[in-house]
Design a protein around this motif. Sequence first.
Motif, PDB file in Angstrom:
ATOM      1  N   GLN A   1      53.134  -3.344  -6.424  1.00 47.77           N
ATOM      2  CA  GLN A   1      52.516  -4.274  -5.295  1.00 47.77           C
ATOM      3  C   GLN A   1      51.480  -3.776  -4.548  1.00 47.77           C
ATOM      4  OE1 GLN A   1      52.740  -7.614  -5.789  1.00 47.77           O
ATOM      5  NE2 GLN A   1      54.253  -7.218  -7.285  1.00 47.77           N
ATOM      6  N   GLN A   2      51.607  -2.479  -4.158  1.00 40.78           N
ATOM      7  CA  GLN A   2      50.468  -1.830  -3.459  1.00 40.78           C
ATOM      8  C   GLN A   2      49.385  -1.446  -4.201  1.00 40.78           C
ATOM      9  OE1 GLN A   2      52.639   1.609  -1.949  1.00 40.78           O
ATOM     10  NE2 GLN A   2      52.916   0.825   0.214  1.00 40.78           N
TER      11      GLN A   2
ATOM     12  N   ALA B   1      37.392  -8.773  -6.350  1.00 45.53           N
ATOM     13  CA  ALA B   1      38.756  -8.920  -5.996  1.00 45.53           C
ATOM     14  C   ALA B   1      38.983  -8.839  -4.325  1.00 45.53           C
ATOM     15  CB  ALA B   1      39.447  -7.527  -6.493  1.00 45.53           C
ATOM     16  N   GLY B   2      38.381  -8.108  -3.493  1.00 49.11           N
ATOM     17  CA  GLY B   2      38.403  -8.150  -2.237  1.00 49.11           C
ATOM     18  C   GLY B   2      38.193  -9.260  -1.543  1.00 49.11           C
ATOM     19  N   GLY B   3      37.037  -9.985  -2.059  1.00 46.35           N
ATOM     20  CA  GLY B   3      36.741 -10.904  -1.244  1.00 46.35           C
ATOM     21  C   GLY B   3      37.603 -12.130  -0.922  1.00 46.35           C
ATOM     22  N   PHE B   4      38.429 -12.381  -1.785  1.00 48.11           N
ATOM     23  CA  PHE B   4      39.396 -13.385  -1.693  1.00 48.11           C
ATOM     24  C   PHE B   4      40.498 -12.947  -0.490  1.00 48.11           C
ATOM     25  CE2 PHE B   4      38.415 -13.725  -6.239  1.00 48.11           C
ATOM     26  CZ  PHE B   4      37.809 -15.101  -6.005  1.00 48.11           C
TER      27      PHE B   4
ATOM     28  N   MET C   1      39.887 -10.793   1.983  1.00 47.26           N
ATOM     29  CA  MET C   1      39.093 -10.930   3.250  1.00 47.26           C
ATOM     30  C   MET C   1      38.951 -12.332   3.489  1.00 47.26           C
ATOM     31  SD  MET C   1      35.193  -9.694   3.512  1.00 47.26           S
ATOM     32  CE  MET C   1      34.283 -11.026   2.774  1.00 47.26           C
ATOM     33  N   GLN C   2      38.627 -13.315   2.526  1.00 47.23           N
ATOM     34  CA  GLN C   2      38.725 -14.638   3.170  1.00 47.23           C
ATOM     35  C   GLN C   2      40.114 -15.229   3.616  1.00 47.23           C
ATOM     36  OE1 GLN C   2      37.835 -17.634   0.441  1.00 47.23           O
ATOM     37  NE2 GLN C   2      36.696 -18.861   1.344  1.00 47.23           N
ATOM     38  N   ALA C   3      41.221 -14.896   2.778  1.00 43.43           N
ATOM     39  CA  ALA C   3      42.603 -15.418   3.228  1.00 43.43           C
ATOM     40  C   ALA C   3      42.984 -14.793   4.612  1.00 43.43           C
ATOM     41  CB  ALA C   3      43.403 -14.897   2.201  1.00 43.43           C
ATOM     42  N   SER C   4      42.799 -13.475   4.882  1.00 42.41           N
ATOM     43  CA  SER C   4      43.294 -12.749   6.108  1.00 42.41           C
ATOM     44  C   SER C   4      42.533 -12.818   7.146  1.00 42.41           C
ATOM     45  CB  SER C   4      43.822 -11.319   5.783  1.00 42.41           C
ATOM     46  OG  SER C   4      42.422 -10.623   5.451  1.00 42.41           O
ATOM     47  N   GLU C   5      41.303 -12.789   7.133  1.00 45.37           N
ATOM     48  CA  GLU C   5      40.071 -12.817   8.334  1.00 45.37           C
ATOM     49  C   GLU C   5      39.292 -13.992   8.366  1.00 45.37           C
ATOM     50  OE1 GLU C   5      40.174 -10.016  10.366  1.00 45.37           O
ATOM     51  OE2 GLU C   5      41.630  -9.180   9.300  1.00 45.37           O
ATOM     52  N   ASN C   6      39.472 -14.868   7.489  1.00 46.64           N
ATOM     53  CA  ASN C   6      39.032 -16.077   7.671  1.00 46.64           C
ATOM     54  C   ASN C   6      37.344 -16.088   7.516  1.00 46.64           C
ATOM     55  OD1 ASN C   6      38.660 -19.028   7.757  1.00 46.64           O
ATOM     56  ND2 ASN C   6      38.477 -19.187  10.036  1.00 46.64           N
ATOM     57  N   ILE C   7      37.085 -15.138   6.652  1.00 47.49           N
ATOM     58  CA  ILE C   7      35.508 -14.676   6.257  1.00 47.49           C
ATOM     59  C   ILE C   7      35.191 -15.442   4.903  1.00 47.49           C
ATOM     60  CG2 ILE C   7      33.721 -12.922   6.092  1.00 47.49           C
ATOM     61  CD1 ILE C   7      35.258 -11.490   8.195  1.00 47.49           C
ATOM     62  N   SER C   8      34.256 -16.117   4.976  1.00 43.02           N
ATOM     63  CA  SER C   8      33.852 -16.757   3.511  1.00 43.02           C
ATOM     64  C   SER C   8      33.679 -15.807   2.538  1.00 43.02           C
ATOM     65  CB  SER C   8      32.796 -17.720   3.652  1.00 43.02           C
ATOM     66  OG  SER C   8      32.316 -18.209   2.519  1.00 43.02           O
ATOM     67  N   VAL C   9      34.408 -16.093   1.381  1.00 43.18           N
ATOM     68  CA  VAL C   9      34.035 -15.100   0.333  1.00 43.18           C
ATOM     69  C   VAL C   9      32.589 -15.079  -0.306  1.00 43.18           C
ATOM     70  CG1 VAL C   9      34.229 -16.948  -1.625  1.00 43.18           C
ATOM     71  CG2 VAL C   9      34.936 -14.680  -2.401  1.00 43.18           C
ATOM     72  N   ASP C  10      31.592 -16.209   0.350  1.00 39.97           N
ATOM     73  CA  ASP C  10      30.345 -16.174   0.052  1.00 39.97           C
ATOM     74  C   ASP C  10      29.462 -14.981   0.605  1.00 39.97           C
ATOM     75  OD1 ASP C  10      30.678 -18.508  -1.493  1.00 39.97           O
ATOM     76  OD2 ASP C  10      29.982 -19.696   0.213  1.00 39.97           O
ATOM     77  N   LEU C  11      30.217 -14.204   1.559  1.00 31.43           N
ATOM     78  CA  LEU C  11      29.567 -12.970   1.949  1.00 31.43           C
ATOM     79  C   LEU C  11      29.539 -11.855   0.856  1.00 31.43           C
ATOM     80  CD1 LEU C  11      28.703 -11.570   4.793  1.00 31.43           C
ATOM     81  CD2 LEU C  11      31.027 -10.531   4.760  1.00 31.43           C
ATOM     82  N   VAL C  12      30.229 -12.113  -0.133  1.00 28.22           N
ATOM     83  CA  VAL C  12      30.166 -10.971  -1.069  1.00 28.22           C
ATOM     84  C   VAL C  12      28.876 -11.340  -1.675  1.00 28.22           C
ATOM     85  CG1 VAL C  12      30.840 -10.575  -3.461  1.00 28.22           C
ATOM     86  CG2 VAL C  12      32.476 -10.622  -1.470  1.00 28.22           C
ATOM     87  N   LEU C  13      28.233 -12.676  -2.032  1.00 31.30           N
ATOM     88  CA  LEU C  13      27.041 -12.896  -2.645  1.00 31.30           C
ATOM     89  C   LEU C  13      26.009 -12.606  -1.770  1.00 31.30           C
ATOM     90  CD1 LEU C  13      27.717 -16.586  -3.664  1.00 31.30           C
ATOM     91  CD2 LEU C  13      27.983 -14.674  -5.144  1.00 31.30           C
TER      92      LEU C  13
ATOM     93  N   SER D   1      38.577  -3.711   6.112  1.00 28.89           N
ATOM     94  CA  SER D   1      40.165  -3.294   5.788  1.00 28.89           C
ATOM     95  C   SER D   1      40.729  -4.146   4.860  1.00 28.89           C
ATOM     96  CB  SER D   1      40.897  -2.929   6.920  1.00 28.89           C
ATOM     97  OG  SER D   1      41.020  -3.953   7.618  1.00 28.89           O
ATOM     98  N   ALA D   2      40.410  -5.445   4.935  1.00 33.13           N
ATOM     99  CA  ALA D   2      40.963  -6.580   4.186  1.00 33.13           C
ATOM    100  C   ALA D   2      40.306  -6.408   2.898  1.00 33.13           C
ATOM    101  CB  ALA D   2      40.567  -7.968   4.886  1.00 33.13           C
ATOM    102  N   MET D   3      39.066  -6.223   2.631  1.00 27.98           N
ATOM    103  CA  MET D   3      38.535  -6.089   1.393  1.00 27.98           C
ATOM    104  C   MET D   3      38.970  -4.921   0.683  1.00 27.98           C
ATOM    105  SD  MET D   3      34.573  -5.771   0.308  1.00 27.98           S
ATOM    106  CE  MET D   3      34.184  -7.483   0.609  1.00 27.98           C
ATOM    107  N   PHE D   4      39.238  -3.942   1.569  1.00 19.68           N
ATOM    108  CA  PHE D   4      39.882  -2.621   0.648  1.00 19.68           C
ATOM    109  C   PHE D   4      41.325  -2.889   0.456  1.00 19.68           C
ATOM    110  CE2 PHE D   4      42.798   1.196   1.167  1.00 19.68           C
ATOM    111  CZ  PHE D   4      41.848   2.229   0.461  1.00 19.68           C
ATOM    112  N   ARG D   5      42.133  -3.624   1.089  1.00 20.49           N
ATOM    113  CA  ARG D   5      43.604  -4.090   0.768  1.00 20.49           C
ATOM    114  C   ARG D   5      43.605  -4.813  -0.399  1.00 20.49           C
ATOM    115  NH1 ARG D   5      44.184  -5.447   6.283  1.00 20.49           N
ATOM    116  NH2 ARG D   5      44.339  -7.601   5.567  1.00 20.49           N
ATOM    117  N   GLY D   6      42.334  -5.652  -0.577  1.00 19.60           N
ATOM    118  CA  GLY D   6      42.221  -6.644  -1.971  1.00 19.60           C
ATOM    119  C   GLY D   6      41.779  -6.123  -2.981  1.00 19.60           C
TER     120      GLY D   6
END
Length: 355
Positions: A53-54, A310-313, A315-327, A36-41
């Motif tokens: 902004q939405q 775009a969504g990886g950042f 996801m990292q900021a709101s859920e503390n999941i590394s953006v490297d997961l995208v890789l 959901s964080a990736m979708f929001r981002g």
Amino acid sequence: MIAAIDEGVHETAGYLTARPSDFFAAVWEAISGAYSAMFRGAVFNYNLTEPAQQWRPLTETLKFAGPLILGGLGVGLAFRASLFNIGGRGQMLVAGGAAGWVGFQLDLPLVVHLPLAVLVGMAAGALWGGLAGLLKARTGAHEVIVTIMLNYVGYYLLFWALTKEWLLKTPGSVNPKSPPMKDSAVLPDVLGEQFNLHFGFVLALIAVGVAWWLLNRSTLGYRIRAVGQNPHAARASGINVGRTYTVVMMIAGSLLGLAGVNQVLGTVPSGVSLDLDAGIGFDAITVALLGRSRPLGILAAGLLFGAFKAGGFTMQASENISVDLVLVVQSLIVLFLAAPPLVRAIFRLPAQEAK
């Protein structure tokens, strides 16, 4: 993987046998929260109230997708001729340096300055890619080795240019970076200054249309596909295979050069630097593979990978999941793309019929 690194999942796993519902609830919360964080981002931020902004995340996805689409087209077009263009980084660096020099050095009207900078960048990319095609055609040198070597040559050529004030270096600066682009050479915003989306994405859409017409409606496209299917049969039918290799690599280089132009004149117009390619030259290979080297497929794959970026950042900021997961996700995509031929080879299954 998301569940495996989540602290809530670790905590509930300690008493899994006593209360398994807590464990599965934590797993669901971790996974659903991440996506959901990736979708929001990447698409739509429903936590905000202002419409601009939405929808801003969607414009960020399109901004990231533009150079990925252009790079994917450059790699995919070479794939259609059975050429592995792994030199996207070098082509982007050389093209970005050439377009950047025009962008800050010349003082021209907008209607002349911007098209000239774009064309010079595409020409530099075409020259760099065409050099690999020419070596392939004249000497039989493998394009993978040549393009990898040209990546290094392009990098150090740009580095040298960034140390010379008469080329790209900012006068009086110790940093290897050029002056910012003049306003007359910057790609205009598509939706206004409140968004980062610029005309580079429109150029990517135009390139998709041109590439589709080239491959499916032109005689050159027929020659490219014929050489890719069987160069020996194409040569026997009268097609100049060597010339086709050179032309294909020039077109591929111009498309990747346009991706470099997109970065210098659009995304980061503050000046040419050594990291202007931002890894796009290699991500383009995955985009081309996922899109099956077809322009419309590359368009869809570029949009998907733009959403990942775009969504990886968020996801990292709101859920503390590394953006490297995208890789990791991108790597799994390549693995699954390679899996069907691998499975057929292991179990000696018949090859899939060509469509």
